[in-house]
Design a protein around this motif. Structure first.
Motif, PDB file in Angstrom:
ATOM      1  N   MET A   1    -114.791 -11.435 -29.218  1.00  0.00           N
ATOM      2  CA  MET A   1    -115.350 -12.391 -30.173  1.00  0.00           C
ATOM      3  C   MET A   1    -114.264 -13.273 -30.766  1.00  0.00           C
ATOM      4  O   MET A   1    -114.466 -14.481 -30.974  1.00  0.00           O
ATOM      5  CB  MET A   1    -116.092 -11.642 -31.272  1.00  0.00           C
ATOM      6  CG  MET A   1    -117.311 -10.865 -30.789  1.00  0.00           C
ATOM      7  SD  MET A   1    -118.580 -11.883 -29.989  1.00  0.00           S
ATOM      8  CE  MET A   1    -119.341 -12.639 -31.410  1.00  0.00           C
ATOM      9  N   VAL A   2    -113.091 -12.702 -31.026  1.00  0.00           N
ATOM     10  CA  VAL A   2    -111.982 -13.502 -31.538  1.00  0.00           C
ATOM     11  C   VAL A   2    -111.564 -14.544 -30.496  1.00  0.00           C
ATOM     12  O   VAL A   2    -111.240 -15.691 -30.845  1.00  0.00           O
ATOM     13  CB  VAL A   2    -110.796 -12.603 -31.936  1.00  0.00           C
ATOM     14  CG1 VAL A   2    -109.550 -13.427 -32.222  1.00  0.00           C
ATOM     15  CG2 VAL A   2    -111.160 -11.773 -33.169  1.00  0.00           C
ATOM     16  N   GLU A   3    -111.596 -14.182 -29.229  1.00  0.00           N
ATOM     17  CA  GLU A   3    -111.286 -15.144 -28.175  1.00  0.00           C
ATOM     18  C   GLU A   3    -112.285 -16.300 -28.185  1.00  0.00           C
ATOM     19  O   GLU A   3    -111.901 -17.474 -28.040  1.00  0.00           O
ATOM     20  CB  GLU A   3    -111.302 -14.452 -26.824  1.00  0.00           C
ATOM     21  CG  GLU A   3    -110.973 -15.373 -25.649  1.00  0.00           C
ATOM     22  CD  GLU A   3    -111.040 -14.659 -24.306  1.00  0.00           C
ATOM     23  OE1 GLU A   3    -110.846 -15.333 -23.285  1.00  0.00           O
ATOM     24  OE2 GLU A   3    -111.282 -13.445 -24.281  1.00  0.00           O
ATOM     25  N   GLN A   4    -113.575 -15.989 -28.354  1.00  0.00           N
ATOM     26  CA  GLN A   4    -114.579 -17.045 -28.445  1.00  0.00           C
ATOM     27  C   GLN A   4    -114.350 -17.920 -29.676  1.00  0.00           C
ATOM     28  O   GLN A   4    -114.509 -19.148 -29.612  1.00  0.00           O
ATOM     29  CB  GLN A   4    -115.978 -16.428 -28.498  1.00  0.00           C
ATOM     30  CG  GLN A   4    -116.428 -15.773 -27.210  1.00  0.00           C
ATOM     31  CD  GLN A   4    -116.516 -16.743 -26.061  1.00  0.00           C
ATOM     32  OE1 GLN A   4    -117.097 -17.826 -26.176  1.00  0.00           O
ATOM     33  NE2 GLN A   4    -115.931 -16.367 -24.936  1.00  0.00           N
ATOM     34  N   ALA A   5    -113.962 -17.302 -30.775  1.00  0.00           N
ATOM     35  CA  ALA A   5    -113.682 -18.068 -31.991  1.00  0.00           C
ATOM     36  C   ALA A   5    -112.502 -19.014 -31.781  1.00  0.00           C
ATOM     37  O   ALA A   5    -112.529 -20.175 -32.225  1.00  0.00           O
ATOM     38  CB  ALA A   5    -113.396 -17.116 -33.148  1.00  0.00           C
ATOM     39  N   ARG A   6    -111.478 -18.531 -31.080  1.00  0.00           N
ATOM     40  CA  ARG A   6    -110.310 -19.383 -30.851  1.00  0.00           C
ATOM     41  C   ARG A   6    -110.659 -20.568 -29.950  1.00  0.00           C
ATOM     42  O   ARG A   6    -110.165 -21.686 -30.150  1.00  0.00           O
ATOM     43  CB  ARG A   6    -109.186 -18.560 -30.240  1.00  0.00           C
ATOM     44  CG  ARG A   6    -107.829 -19.250 -30.329  1.00  0.00           C
ATOM     45  CD  ARG A   6    -106.691 -18.335 -29.951  1.00  0.00           C
ATOM     46  NE  ARG A   6    -106.593 -17.173 -30.808  1.00  0.00           N
ATOM     47  CZ  ARG A   6    -106.122 -17.175 -32.054  1.00  0.00           C
ATOM     48  NH1 ARG A   6    -105.736 -18.322 -32.596  1.00  0.00           N
ATOM     49  NH2 ARG A   6    -106.056 -16.065 -32.753  1.00  0.00           N
ATOM     50  N   LEU A   7    -111.511 -20.353 -28.963  1.00  0.00           N
ATOM     51  CA  LEU A   7    -111.950 -21.462 -28.114  1.00  0.00           C
ATOM     52  C   LEU A   7    -112.682 -22.510 -28.948  1.00  0.00           C
ATOM     53  O   LEU A   7    -112.559 -23.716 -28.694  1.00  0.00           O
ATOM     54  CB  LEU A   7    -112.868 -20.938 -27.005  1.00  0.00           C
ATOM     55  CG  LEU A   7    -112.205 -20.121 -25.897  1.00  0.00           C
ATOM     56  CD1 LEU A   7    -113.262 -19.509 -24.988  1.00  0.00           C
ATOM     57  CD2 LEU A   7    -111.233 -20.991 -25.103  1.00  0.00           C
ATOM     58  N   ARG A   8    -113.428 -22.059 -29.917  1.00  0.00           N
ATOM     59  CA  ARG A   8    -114.194 -22.981 -30.751  1.00  0.00           C
ATOM     60  C   ARG A   8    -113.324 -23.672 -31.798  1.00  0.00           C
ATOM     61  O   ARG A   8    -113.462 -24.877 -32.040  1.00  0.00           O
ATOM     62  CB  ARG A   8    -115.312 -22.224 -31.458  1.00  0.00           C
ATOM     63  CG  ARG A   8    -116.044 -23.068 -32.476  1.00  0.00           C
ATOM     64  CD  ARG A   8    -117.124 -22.318 -33.190  1.00  0.00           C
ATOM     65  NE  ARG A   8    -117.842 -23.223 -34.062  1.00  0.00           N
ATOM     66  CZ  ARG A   8    -119.116 -23.136 -34.356  1.00  0.00           C
ATOM     67  NH1 ARG A   8    -119.830 -22.165 -33.832  1.00  0.00           N
ATOM     68  NH2 ARG A   8    -119.687 -24.000 -35.163  1.00  0.00           N
ATOM     69  N   LEU A   9    -112.441 -22.904 -32.426  1.00  0.00           N
ATOM     70  CA  LEU A   9    -111.746 -23.375 -33.625  1.00  0.00           C
ATOM     71  C   LEU A   9    -110.375 -23.969 -33.350  1.00  0.00           C
ATOM     72  O   LEU A   9    -109.812 -24.639 -34.213  1.00  0.00           O
ATOM     73  CB  LEU A   9    -111.619 -22.220 -34.617  1.00  0.00           C
ATOM     74  CG  LEU A   9    -112.946 -21.635 -35.090  1.00  0.00           C
ATOM     75  CD1 LEU A   9    -112.718 -20.297 -35.785  1.00  0.00           C
ATOM     76  CD2 LEU A   9    -113.662 -22.605 -36.019  1.00  0.00           C
ATOM     77  N   GLY A  10    -109.805 -23.696 -32.178  1.00  0.00           N
ATOM     78  CA  GLY A  10    -108.502 -24.248 -31.847  1.00  0.00           C
ATOM     79  C   GLY A  10    -107.390 -23.228 -31.973  1.00  0.00           C
ATOM     80  O   GLY A  10    -107.500 -22.225 -32.694  1.00  0.00           O
ATOM     81  N   ALA A  11    -106.295 -23.505 -31.282  1.00  0.00           N
ATOM     82  CA  ALA A  11    -105.187 -22.562 -31.217  1.00  0.00           C
ATOM     83  C   ALA A  11    -104.508 -22.348 -32.562  1.00  0.00           C
ATOM     84  O   ALA A  11    -103.849 -21.331 -32.779  1.00  0.00           O
ATOM     85  CB  ALA A  11    -104.163 -23.060 -30.191  1.00  0.00           C
ATOM     86  N   ASP A  12    -104.643 -23.320 -33.483  1.00  0.00           N
ATOM     87  CA  ASP A  12    -103.965 -23.200 -34.767  1.00  0.00           C
ATOM     88  C   ASP A  12    -104.779 -22.429 -35.802  1.00  0.00           C
ATOM     89  O   ASP A  12    -104.299 -22.173 -36.908  1.00  0.00           O
ATOM     90  CB  ASP A  12    -103.631 -24.587 -35.324  1.00  0.00           C
ATOM     91  CG  ASP A  12    -104.874 -25.450 -35.531  1.00  0.00           C
ATOM     92  OD1 ASP A  12    -105.916 -25.157 -34.894  1.00  0.00           O
ATOM     93  OD2 ASP A  12    -104.799 -26.417 -36.308  1.00  0.00           O
ATOM     94  N   ALA A  13    -106.006 -22.033 -35.472  1.00  0.00           N
ATOM     95  CA  ALA A  13    -106.833 -21.270 -36.417  1.00  0.00           C
ATOM     96  C   ALA A  13    -106.229 -19.885 -36.638  1.00  0.00           C
ATOM     97  O   ALA A  13    -105.774 -19.233 -35.699  1.00  0.00           O
ATOM     98  CB  ALA A  13    -108.264 -21.149 -35.896  1.00  0.00           C
ATOM     99  N   ASP A  14    -106.225 -19.441 -37.887  1.00  0.00           N
ATOM    100  CA  ASP A  14    -105.679 -18.127 -38.238  1.00  0.00           C
ATOM    101  C   ASP A  14    -106.733 -17.063 -37.947  1.00  0.00           C
ATOM    102  O   ASP A  14    -107.584 -16.756 -38.780  1.00  0.00           O
ATOM    103  CB  ASP A  14    -105.281 -18.096 -39.711  1.00  0.00           C
ATOM    104  CG  ASP A  14    -104.626 -16.777 -40.110  1.00  0.00           C
ATOM    105  OD1 ASP A  14    -104.260 -15.993 -39.209  1.00  0.00           O
ATOM    106  OD2 ASP A  14    -104.495 -16.525 -41.325  1.00  0.00           O
TER     107      ASP A  14
END
Length: 233
Positions: A71-84
């Motif tokens: 799920m964190v991987e999906q969040a990073r795809l959505r939010l961008g590499a700079d998202a904490d």
């Protein structure tokens, strides 16, 4: 490995537009959060990031944690590499210093935990004094009634497990919710150093009636979720 890892992509797509999340729980949580401009917020149990995205669009500085790496991987795809974004278990020490956040939002996550004590203690640690904890959980009466209708005879006053199987895409998520009475929730909040500011039982969005007529009719007249706004003393 989390039960959500194998179905993360399909679950993320469903969560984006379904009845329970998109038309009910998430809008209610955002309404309770109010104006978040400039506030430092932890999205505890961020999933694929739809709440994180909405808070960030409203001007908040957001961090997210979830126990599911998928799920964190999906969040990073959505939010961008700079998202904490970090993989972390709410029942374990969180990777943040004391008093780091103005708000913590735990959206439909605490009911996965048998014992709320360790998670609430960590949430209190990373919140500044006077900060807010905004919580949504399965409504205790909803879980109790579903068990009764299924032929079970649970004791409302106890904390008991309720297994569930959800078809998601081509897979199935098997989870266990822990139903508990209202007084057990409020006692846990008080023990962790929180004071209740409000308890809310909002209905779904009005447009849910037309978008999801079957689900709206099935659940009409009774709340699915219970919401709290708590202040860290």
């Amino acid at each position: 490995m989390s039960d959500y890892d194998a179905v993360a992509q399909a679950y993320a797509a469903d969560n984006e537009k379904n009845y329970a999340n998109a038309c009910y729980e998430r809008p209610a949580t955002l309404a309770l959060a109010g104006d978040v401009t400039g506030r430092r917020i932890l999205d505890a149990g961020c999933g694929a990031g739809p709440l994180f995205a909405a808070l960030r669009e409203r001007g908040a500085v957001v961090s997210g944690v979830d126990v599911s790496a998928g799920m964190v991987e999906q969040a990073r795809l959505r939010l961008g590499a700079d998202a904490d974004l970090r993989v972390a278990d709410l029942g374990e020490p969180l990777p943040f210093p004391d008093s780091e956040f103005d708000d913590v939002i735990a959206s439909l996550v605490l009911h996965y935990l048998q014992d709320w004590g360790p998670a609430l203690a960590e949430v209190r640690r990373v919140l500044r004094t006077g900060g807010r904890l905004i919580v949504s959980v399965n409504h205790p009466t909803a879980g109790y009634c579903e068990e009764r209708l299924a032929g079970g005879w649970p004791d409302y006053y106890s904390t008991y497990p309720s297994p569930a199987r959800w078809p998601v895409g081509d897979g199935v998520v098997e989870v266990t919710f822990w139903n508990r009475p209202l007084h057990a929730m409020t006692d846990a909040f008080a023990a962790a150093g929180f004071r209740i500011s409000s308890i809310s039982e909002p209905p779904p969005l009005p447009e849910a009636r037309d978008l999801f007529p079957g689900e709206f009719a099935h659940y009409a007249g009774a709340p699915n979720f219970l919401f709290f706004v708590l202040q860290a003393d």
